[in-house]
Scaffold this active site. Structure first.
Site, mmCIF file in Angstrom:
data_model
loop_
_atom_site.group_PDB
_atom_site.id
_atom_site.type_symbol
_atom_site.label_atom_id
_atom_site.label_comp_id
_atom_site.label_asym_id
_atom_site.label_seq_id
_atom_site.Cartn_x
_atom_site.Cartn_y
_atom_site.Cartn_z
ATOM 1 N N ASP A 57 0.880 -1.161 0.000
ATOM 2 C CA ASP A 57 0.000 0.000 0.000
ATOM 3 C C ASP A 57 0.918 1.210 0.000
ATOM 4 O OD1 ASP A 57 -1.626 2.167 0.525
ATOM 5 O OD2 ASP A 57 -2.598 1.293 2.283
ATOM 6 N N TYR A 159 -7.484 14.822 -9.885
ATOM 7 C CA TYR A 159 -6.427 14.147 -10.644
ATOM 8 C C TYR A 159 -5.343 15.131 -11.073
ATOM 9 C CZ TYR A 159 -4.257 11.132 -14.167
ATOM 10 O OH TYR A 159 -3.367 10.394 -14.903
#
Length: 251
Positions: A57, A159
């Site tokens: 992760d 984004y």
């Protein structure tokens, strides 16, 4: 640096740009450790190309520390870290259903920007231990930005912000790591034929390709991989962002 003497960790390498990079590096004789959350796809690709796989992760410090330690134990060293892990969401700042979901914005920043920095800073500590080359370099970090950092469209606030951070990160990180002989580069891809786009109807893909200046097609992930390989081997590339987009400028 030469690819056949490179030991690379590549995040997000179970699919898309990262998978293409892992595949290309292995064909050129590099050692590769695939870092991804997708255990099934990651292990399958690693087995196919002769790489190692470690579940990670990227936003979790302990997870990354453990992954880097495992990668180093497999390969003996780490000389390149390539960040391809990321997510993309589409949501307007103020949409029909109300303001942009804050948790979605935060998650995008956490994975795309904070995750890349997390990998970079911890990988740098290992790369700095390598024996320097004659010109003093010890390794390279390659982050993935996007042309959305420059030409973000509607619905890309999260984004574009995350990828803009990658762009801004390149030069100061290169300066920070210069005394350790570590170069830092970023690639800003345009529209690439990744699994997300491959799921779109062919007519939609063709329409997207028509916006590209030349050649009028979507980018092939192998082209990202070849550019990453060139960056690894060209020691004078440092602190810069390279657009890889066929001269596409988003409206």
């Amino acid at each position: 640096m030469k690819l056949d003497h490179t030991a690379a960790i590549i995040t997000g390498a179970a699919s898309g740009l990262g998978a293409a990079t892992a595949r290309h590096f292995c064909t050129q004789g590099a050692q590769v450790t695939i870092l991804d959350r997708d255990v099934t796809a990651g292990m399958a690709l690693a087995s196919e190309i002769g790489a190692h796989f470690v579940e990670v992760d990227v936003t979790d410090e302990d997870s990354v520390l453990a992954a880097i330690a495992t990668a180093k134990s497999h390969m003996g060293k780490i000389s390149a870290a390539i960040n391809c892990a990321g997510i993309a969401i589409g949501e307007k700042t103020l949409g029909r259903d109300g303001p942009h979901d804050l948790s979605a914005f935060q998650r995008t920043i956490d994975i795309n920007l904070v995750g890349s920095f997390n990998i970079a800073r911890l990988a740098a500590a290992e790369i700095a231990q390598n024996t320097p080359s004659p010109d003093g370099t010890r390794g390279v970090i390659i982050n993935t930005a996007s042309i959305a950092a420059f030409d973000g469209q509607k619905g890309q606030a999260a984004y574009a912000a995350s990828k803009g951070g990658i762009v801004s990160l390149s030069l100061p990180m290169a300066r920070d790591l210069s005394r350790d002989g570590i170069r830092v580069m970023a690639i800003a891809p345009g529209i690439f034929l990744t699994p997300m786009l491959q799921g779109l109807p062919q007519e939609v893909q063709d329409t997207l390709a028509q916006d590209v200046t030349c050649p009028k097609r979507l980018g092939d992930p192998s082209e990202y991989a070849k550019l990453a390989a060139f960056i690894v081997e060209c020691d004078y590339l440092n602190g810069e962002v390279i657009r890889l987009d066929g001269a596409l400028r988003m409206q």
